[in-house]
Design a protein around this motif. Structure first.
Motif, short mmCIF file in Angstrom:
data_model
loop_
_atom_site.label_atom_id
_atom_site.label_comp_id
_atom_site.label_asym_id
_atom_site.label_seq_id
_atom_site.Cartn_x
_atom_site.Cartn_y
_atom_site.Cartn_z
N ALA A 62 -69.50 -15.02 82.53
CA ALA A 62 -68.06 -15.11 82.75
C ALA A 62 -67.33 -13.95 82.06
O ALA A 62 -66.43 -13.33 82.64
CB ALA A 62 -67.53 -16.45 82.25
N VAL A 63 -67.72 -13.66 80.82
CA VAL A 63 -67.09 -12.55 80.09
C VAL A 63 -67.40 -11.22 80.78
O VAL A 63 -66.51 -10.36 80.93
CB VAL A 63 -67.58 -12.53 78.63
N ILE A 64 -68.64 -11.06 81.23
CA ILE A 64 -69.04 -9.80 81.87
C ILE A 64 -68.24 -9.56 83.15
O ILE A 64 -67.74 -8.45 83.39
CB ILE A 64 -70.55 -9.79 82.17
N VAL A 65 -68.11 -10.59 84.01
CA VAL A 65 -67.41 -10.37 85.29
C VAL A 65 -65.92 -10.08 85.05
O VAL A 65 -65.31 -9.31 85.80
CB VAL A 65 -67.57 -11.57 86.24
N ILE A 66 -65.34 -10.66 84.00
CA ILE A 66 -63.93 -10.38 83.70
C ILE A 66 -63.78 -8.97 83.14
O ILE A 66 -62.92 -8.19 83.57
CB ILE A 66 -63.38 -11.43 82.71
N VAL A 67 -64.63 -8.62 82.17
CA VAL A 67 -64.54 -7.30 81.53
C VAL A 67 -64.90 -6.19 82.52
O VAL A 67 -64.26 -5.12 82.55
CB VAL A 67 -65.46 -7.25 80.29
N ALA A 68 -65.91 -6.43 83.35
CA ALA A 68 -66.34 -5.41 84.31
C ALA A 68 -65.21 -5.03 85.25
O ALA A 68 -65.08 -3.86 85.64
CB ALA A 68 -67.56 -5.91 85.09
N ARG A 69 -64.41 -6.00 85.64
CA ARG A 69 -63.30 -5.70 86.55
C ARG A 69 -62.29 -4.78 85.88
O ARG A 69 -61.80 -3.83 86.49
CB ARG A 69 -62.63 -6.99 87.01
N PHE A 70 -61.98 -5.02 84.62
CA PHE A 70 -61.06 -4.13 83.89
C PHE A 70 -61.68 -2.75 83.74
O PHE A 70 -60.99 -1.73 83.90
CB PHE A 70 -60.74 -4.72 82.52
N LEU A 71 -62.97 -2.69 83.41
CA LEU A 71 -63.64 -1.41 83.22
C LEU A 71 -63.68 -0.59 84.50
O LEU A 71 -63.76 0.64 84.45
CB LEU A 71 -65.07 -1.63 82.70
N TRP A 72 -63.65 -1.26 85.64
CA TRP A 72 -63.68 -0.56 86.92
C TRP A 72 -62.28 -0.21 87.42
O TRP A 72 -62.05 0.90 87.91
CB TRP A 72 -64.40 -1.40 87.97
N VAL A 73 -61.35 -1.15 87.31
CA VAL A 73 -60.04 -0.98 87.95
C VAL A 73 -59.24 0.15 87.31
O VAL A 73 -58.66 0.99 88.02
CB VAL A 73 -59.26 -2.31 87.90
N PHE A 74 -59.18 0.21 85.98
CA PHE A 74 -58.34 1.24 85.34
C PHE A 74 -58.87 2.65 85.59
O PHE A 74 -58.10 3.51 86.05
CB PHE A 74 -58.22 0.94 83.84
N PRO A 75 -60.15 2.97 85.35
CA PRO A 75 -60.63 4.32 85.69
C PRO A 75 -60.57 4.59 87.20
O PRO A 75 -60.23 5.71 87.61
CB PRO A 75 -62.09 4.31 85.20
N GLY A 76 -60.88 3.58 88.02
CA GLY A 76 -60.83 3.78 89.46
C GLY A 76 -59.44 4.09 89.97
O GLY A 76 -59.27 4.73 91.01
N THR A 77 -58.42 3.62 89.24
CA THR A 77 -57.03 3.88 89.64
C THR A 77 -56.56 5.24 89.17
O THR A 77 -55.92 5.99 89.93
CB THR A 77 -56.11 2.79 89.07
N TYR A 78 -56.86 5.60 87.92
CA TYR A 78 -56.25 6.78 87.31
C TYR A 78 -57.10 8.05 87.39
O TYR A 78 -56.56 9.15 87.56
CB TYR A 78 -55.90 6.48 85.85
N LEU A 79 -58.43 7.94 87.29
CA LEU A 79 -59.26 9.14 87.28
C LEU A 79 -59.10 10.00 88.53
O LEU A 79 -58.94 11.22 88.43
CB LEU A 79 -60.73 8.76 87.08
N PRO A 80 -59.16 9.42 89.75
CA PRO A 80 -58.99 10.27 90.94
C PRO A 80 -57.66 11.01 90.95
O PRO A 80 -57.59 12.16 91.41
CB PRO A 80 -59.09 9.27 92.10
N ARG A 81 -56.62 10.38 90.46
CA ARG A 81 -55.30 11.04 90.45
C ARG A 81 -55.22 12.12 89.38
O ARG A 81 -54.53 13.12 89.57
CB ARG A 81 -54.20 9.98 90.23
N TRP A 82 -55.88 11.92 88.26
CA TRP A 82 -55.91 12.96 87.23
C TRP A 82 -56.73 14.17 87.69
O TRP A 82 -56.42 15.31 87.35
CB TRP A 82 -56.51 12.40 85.94
N ILE A 83 -57.77 13.91 88.48
CA ILE A 83 -58.63 14.99 88.94
C ILE A 83 -58.01 15.73 90.12
O ILE A 83 -58.05 16.97 90.20
CB ILE A 83 -60.02 14.43 89.34
N SER A 84 -57.43 14.99 91.06
CA SER A 84 -56.92 15.59 92.30
C SER A 84 -55.39 15.66 92.27
O SER A 84 -54.72 14.62 92.25
CB SER A 84 -57.39 14.77 93.50
N ARG A 85 -54.87 16.85 92.32
CA ARG A 85 -53.42 17.02 92.35
C ARG A 85 -52.85 16.55 93.68
O ARG A 85 -51.77 15.94 93.73
CB ARG A 85 -53.07 18.50 92.13
#
Length: 535
Positions: free
Chosen positions: A308-331
Motif C-alpha cells: 500500500a505504501v509503495i503504490v502510493i509513494v510510487a505515484r508521487f515519484l512518477w507524477v511530479f518528475p513526469g509533469t515537470y521534467l519534460p517542460r524543463w528540458i523542452s522549451r
C-alpha cells in the motif's frame, strides 16, 4: 433460486439506502458501499457472496469503460493525451516494477510473483475520486486527466498481468517480444474499436427505433471488448476507442428520442453496476478472513502495508518528475503547455485509489500451475490486493476533500465553472441566432404563411429571452425565482390534468401524452438552471 433473488433485492435496498446516506454525509458512495459490504459479510445468516472474476472482467468492465468513453470529450482527451499516457502506461509500469522490487528485497517474494502482484495493484480506480472531485468542483483539466487515465490504465495492467502470469506458468519471458506484442495489441485494438463504433452507428441509424438502438448500444461494448480479449488482448483499449468514436461521431446520427431514453438507461445501468461492484467487493472480506487463518497475521499485515505504501509513494515519484521534467528540458513544450501548479499535480498524485478490477484480477489467478503444483503465493496476493483496495479507497478517498480544500483548488474550479457557464450562454445565444437566420432563409425559399413564421419566430424569441445576460447574482435570483414559479405552474397543470382524468373527461393515453410534455419542460428547466456559484 428464490433465496438468491431475495439476496439480490436486499443488495438493491442496501445500495439505495447507502446512496441516501452518502448524499447526506458527503462521503463517496463507493467508500460507504465497501464498508457496508464488509459489515454485512459478517452478519449471522447472511450467505457468502463470492465475486466471480469473470463477472468483473467480462461482464461488468465493458459497459463501465464504454459509458465513460462515450461521456469523455475526444477533443479534451486528445489535448491531454500526453499526461494520460504517462499515467495510464508509464505510471502503471513504474508502479508494478516498484512493487516487484520492494516485495523481492524486503519480504523475499520471487521477482515474477512480485511483478504479478504489482500488475494487479498498479491501476487506480477513478469511480470514487472522480465522484468526490466533481462534487468539490475541481478544475476541468484535472478531471479529464483522471478520467482519461481511468479509461486506459486497466488495459496496461491487464496486459502486464498476462505477461507475468505466462512467465510464472511457462517460465518463459522476453522483454523485446513482450514490448512488441504490447504495441501490436494497442494498435490493433484501436483500429478494431473504431471499426466497431462505425458499424454500431450505421446499424443504429438504420434501426430508427429507440428500443432497438439502445439494445444495440448495450451490445456494442461487449463486441468491442470480448473479441480482442478472446485473441489475447485486453479488450479495454478497443472499448475505449469505440466509445470515443461514438462520442465524436454520434451526436448528429443518434435521434433525440434515443438520446433521451438512452441517457436514463445508461445512468441506471452504471449506477447499479458500480454500486453492486463495490458492495460485493466488501463481501469478499469474509472468505479472505477465513483463508487468513492459515497465514501468520504478521506476514499478511506486513505485506499489505508495504505494498500500500509503495503504490502510493510510487505515484508521487512518477507524477511530479513526469509533469515537470519534460517542460524543463523542452522549451517548445513549456511554451505550448506551461508548467501547471504544484497543487494540481499533487492532487493528481494523491488520487491513487484502487478498485474492484485489482481484486478481480487477483481472484482470476489459477489454483494450480500446469505441473499440478499449487499456484505460489496465491492467497497472499488476494489478501494484499484487498488490503490495498481498502487502504487506498478509505484512506485516500476520505482524505481527498480535505486535501482539495487545503490546496485551494475548489476556488480555481469555481472560477473555471463561471467561465464555462458564460461560454454556454454565449453558445446558446449564437445557436438561436443561427436558427433565426435559417428561418429567414427558409422563409425566402418557401411560401410560408405569416402565421407560421410568426409562431416559429416567437418560439425562438421566448427561448432567447430566457437566457441570462451574465451570471451576476441579481440576474441569478430573478432566473431562480422564475424557474421556481414555472415549476409551481407545471405542478398546477399536473393536478388539473389528473382531475380531468378522474372525472372521465380525458383518457389515460391523453394524460400520458400531456404528462410527457410537462416532464420534458420540467427537465428542460433543470437543464437550463444556473446555480449560484460561491465566490
Amino acid at each position: 433460486m428464490e433465496a438468491k433473488f431475495q439476496t439480490f433485492l436486499i443488495l438493491l435496498g442496501v445500495l439505495a439506502g447507502t446512496a441516501l446516506v452518502a448524499r447526506r454525509t458527503e462521503i463517496a458512495p463507493a467508500i460507504l458501499l465497501l464498508l457496508v459490504g464488509i459489515v454485512l459479510a459478517f452478519v449471522p445468516g447472511m450467505p457468502s457472496l463470492e465475486l466471480p472474476p469473470e463477472l468483473v472482467l467480462l461482464v461488468v468492465l465493458p459497459p463501465l469503460i464504454y459509458s465513460a468513453s462515450v461521456a469523455m470529450s475526444w477533443r479534451e482527451f486528445k489535448a491531454n493525451l500526453r499526461p494520460i499516457i504517462l499515467l495510464s502506461v508509464g505510471c502503471v509500469i513504474f508502479t508494478a516494477f516498484m512493487v516487484a522490487a520492494a516485495t523481492h528485497y524486503l519480504i523475499g517474494l520471487p521477482w515474477d510473483i512480485g511483478f504479478l502482484l504489482g500488475a494487479i495493484v498498479a491501476p487506480p480506480d477513478v469511480v470514487a475520486p472522480l465522484a468526490i472531485a466533481r462534487k468539490l468542483g475541481m478544475p476541468r483539466r484535472i478531471l479529464v486527466v483522471l478520467e482519461g487515465e481511468g479509461l486506459a490504465n486497466d488495459a496496461t495492467a491487464l496486459i502486464l498481468y498476462r505477461f507475468a502470469l505466462a512467465a510464472i506458468t511457462t517460465g518463459l519471458f522476453s522483454l523485446p517480444k513482450a514490448t512488441g506484442t504490447f504495441l501490436v495489441i494497442v494498435a490493433g485494438e484501436i483500429a478494431f474499436g473504431m471499426a466497431v463504433g462505425w458499424l454500431s452507428l450505421r446499424a443504429r441509424r438504420r434501426a430508427r427505433d429507440p428500443q432497438v438502438e439502445i439494445t444495440l448500444s448495450l451490445i456494442t461494448p461487449y463486441l468491442a471488448y470480448w473479441i480482442p480479449e478472446h485473441f489475447g488482448g485486453s479488450g479495454v483499449i478497443a472499448t475505449v476507442a469505440c466509445g470515443l468514436y461514438m462520442s465524436w461521431n454520434g451526436p448528429l446520427l443518434i435521434s433525440a428520442a434515443t438520446r433521451l431514453q438512452g441517457i436514463f438507461f445508461w445512468d441506471l445501468i452504471i449506477y447499479l453496476i458500480e454500486g453492486l461492484l463495490f458492495l460485493l467487493t466488501g463481501f469478499q472480506m469474509r472468505s479472505l478472513f477465513e483463508r487468513s487463518k492459515s497465514f501468520p497475521l504478521h506476514d499478511i499485515l506486513t505485506a499489505t502495508v508495504l505494498v500500500a505504501v509503495i503504490v502510493i509513494v510510487a505515484r508521487f515519484l512518477w507524477v511530479f518528475p513526469g509533469t515537470y521534467l519534460p517542460r524543463w528540458i523542452s522549451r517548445g513544450m513549456r511554451e505550448k503547455d506551461p508548467l501547471p501548479s504544484w497543487r494540481a499535480v499533487f492532487v493528481v498524485a494523491f488520487t491513487g485509489v484502487r478498485g474492484a478490477v485489482s481484486l478481480a484480477a487477483a481472484l482470476a489467478l489459477p489454483l494450480t500451475l500446469p505441473s499440478g503444483d499449487a499456484f505460489p503465493y496465491r492467497d497472499l496476493i488476494l489478501f494484499v490486493a484487498f488490503g490495498v483496495i481498502f487502504v487506498t479507497l478509505v484512506g485516500l478517498g476520505l482524505g481527498l476533500p480535505a486535501v482539495v480544500r487545503w490546496l485551494g483548488l475548489a476556488q480555481d474550479g469555481r472560477n473555471e465553472h463561471i467561465a464555462e457557464h458564460e461560454q454556454e450562454i454565449a453558445a446558446r445565444r449564437e445557436a438561436l441566432n443561427a436558427a433565426l437566420k435559417s428561418l429567414d432563409d427558409i422563409t425566402d425559399d418557401r411560401e410560408l404563411s405569416d402565421e407560421v413564421v410568426k409562431l416559429l419566430r416567437s418560439r425562438h424569441e421566448i427561448r432567447f429571452n430566457q437566457l441570462p445576460d451574465a451570471l451576476d447574482p441579481d440576474r441569478h435570483d430573478a432566473s431562480a425565482t422564475g424557474t421556481a414559479l414555472t415549476r409551481e405552474l407545471i405542478a398546477s397543470e399536473r393536478k388539473f390534468i389528473h382531475t380531468l382524468l378522474r372525472d372521465g373527461k380525458i383518457t389515460d393515453e391523453t394524460r400520458r401524452r400531456i404528462e410527457r410534455d410537462l416532464d420534458l419542460e420540467e427537465a428542460s428547466l433543470s437543464n437550463r438552471e444556473y446555480r449560484r456559484i460561491p465566490l
